[in-house]
Design an enzyme around this catalytic site. Structure first.
Site, short mmCIF file in Angstrom:
data_model
loop_
_atom_site.label_atom_id
_atom_site.label_comp_id
_atom_site.label_asym_id
_atom_site.label_seq_id
_atom_site.Cartn_x
_atom_site.Cartn_y
_atom_site.Cartn_z
N GLU A 262 4.13 0.30 -10.69
CA GLU A 262 5.52 0.20 -10.21
C GLU A 262 6.46 1.11 -11.01
O GLU A 262 7.60 0.76 -11.30
CB GLU A 262 6.01 -1.25 -10.22
CG GLU A 262 5.30 -2.10 -9.18
CD GLU A 262 5.89 -3.49 -9.05
OE1 GLU A 262 7.12 -3.62 -9.09
OE2 GLU A 262 5.09 -4.43 -8.90
N ALA B 161 0.84 -1.20 0.00
CA ALA B 161 0.00 0.00 0.00
C ALA B 161 0.87 1.25 0.00
O ALA B 161 1.25 1.76 1.06
CB ALA B 161 -0.94 -0.01 1.21
N LEU B 162 1.16 1.73 -1.21
CA LEU B 162 2.04 2.89 -1.37
C LEU B 162 1.32 4.07 -2.02
O LEU B 162 1.41 5.20 -1.56
CB LEU B 162 3.25 2.49 -2.22
CG LEU B 162 4.31 3.56 -2.49
CD1 LEU B 162 4.96 4.03 -1.19
CD2 LEU B 162 5.38 3.02 -3.45
N GLY C 276 -10.11 -9.79 -37.65
CA GLY C 276 -11.30 -9.60 -36.81
C GLY C 276 -11.29 -10.46 -35.57
O GLY C 276 -11.78 -10.05 -34.51
#
Length: 382
Positions: free
Chosen positions: A363, A125-126, A340
């Site tokens: 990152e 958690a940054l 396609g």
């Protein structure tokens, strides 16, 4: 069948070749028909399965060192088979990297056996709403309050957010302005004041969330390393795992080339195989060249780190920038060669097209990697 000749390169040892063979056998038996209809459930199963098979042992190290070549080989192989399997493996390493490199013996003994055996899911958690690549501008706070730290703020784009059992979290403790005032902590989701504000949907589904922390009291023993060392811890972890992001991109690119080769050798146009067209041969040549060049940069960076270099900032940035950007081009060519069918929802190349895009952002976005490379290069003469 993807090219395996790179396994003979001097960057790799016999143990790496054995690991690649074992993982390939496991992946072929377990990853070809995964149910992705419920992303959270799929990730939980993948972490458990990877742990049971022993591959998550490479994501953590009680001794404080991680074998980057093994991490790269595993991510490349998993990504070639299934993007969500790569994600599930990678987050176990990124989420606990700070514990492996800087954690106390007690932190390692409590969490690494769980994450390495697939019994606990980890997260890193940054990122914050106003500070993505600008980590030094983080505003989330961790106030020293006697026997505890009190957390206040938000984190966003957190992989495994909402399903993780342990978060490595970075917050401002204020020892100095900017980067020198951040610290790293271990936080569990059962702490009072923790809230999953929003689950974030992306073009290639992964468990992502915005998290809010309101007066969350965590024990002083939750601190990783020393107060004010958070930025250095975060950069040290990213220094290792950026090369593995490049390896995941390489895995996606190898799969795209395999799909393209099958297409051009089984599809006829104007009474002849598609590969007879010189323009098609040109695309195949470009794809093969980009893949080999990316592999050389990746395993150069990983070998350099494993050989004892304290940092591989320049090498890892080059590997991530080139590999992710060129993998995007390789996959785009594979889509084009499928015509396609390349944009038909659910086909392999269509899924690869969605999977690769995020790797050029997380990152450290490609633009940030260019700045890092330029600064590292200029330092040699300034």
């Amino acid at each position: 069948m993807a090219d395996k000749t790179f396994l003979t390169w001097p960057f790799l040892d016999d143990r790496h070749r054995a690991l690649a063979a074992d993982l390939e056998t496991w992946a072929e038996a377990n990853l070809d028909h995964l149910d992705h209809s419920d992303t959270d459930t799929a990730c939980k199963h993948l972490v458990a399965d990877l742990g049971h098979a022993g591959f998550l042992q490479h994501t953590g190290s009680p001794g404080g060192t991680l074998d980057v070549r093994s991490l790269c080989l595993i991510r490349e192989t998993l990504a070639r088979h299934d993007g969500l399997a790569d994600f599930s493996f990678a987050m176990q390493g990124l989420g606990t990297g700070a514990i492996s490199l800087f954690g106390t013996d007690a932190q390692k003994q409590e969490w690494l056996p769980l994450t390495r055996n697939g019994k606990a899911i980890s997260a890193f958690a940054l990122t914050e709403p106003q500070s993505g690549s600008d980590v030094a501008n983080s505003t989330m706070t961790a106030e020293d309050d006697g026997d505890a730290y009190v957390l206040n703020g938000e984190k966003t784009w957190i992989s495994n957010g909402g399903i993780a059992d342990i978060y490595t979290l970075f917050a401002r403790t204020g020892e100095a302005p900017g980067a020198k005032g951040l610290s790293a902590f271990l936080v569990t989701p059962d702490v009072s004041g923790f809230e999953v504000v929003e689950r974030l949907e992306t073009i290639a589904p992964h468990p992502l969330a915005t998290l809010r922390f309101t007066d969350c009291r965590i024990a002083k023993s939750s601190l990783i390393g020393t107060p004010g060392a958070g930025f250095r811890i975060a950069m040290s972890v990213l220094d290792i795992f950026r090369s593995t992001v490049a390896a995941a991109a390489l895995g996606f690119a190898r799969r795209a080339l395999d799909e393209a080769l099958h297409r051009v050798t089984t599809r006829n146009i104007q009474g002849a195989p598609l590969f007879d067209l010189q323009l098609v041969q040109g695309h195949i040549a470009d794809m093969a060249l980009d893949i080999d060049a990316a592999a050389l940069l990746i395993y150069r960076a990983a070998w350099t780190k494993d050989s004892g270099a304290p940092r591989v900032t320049r090498e890892a940035a080059m590997a991530k920038l080139f590999s992710t950007d060129q993998a995007q081009q390789v996959i785009d060519k594979a889509v084009q060669l499928h015509g396609g069918d390349g944009v038909r929802s659910g086909t392999t190349v269509e899924k690869l097209y969605r999977e690769i895009r995020a790797l050029r952002i997380y990152e450290g976005a490609s633009d940030v990697q260019k700045i890092i490379i330029a600064r590292q290069t200029l330092q040699q003469i300034l």
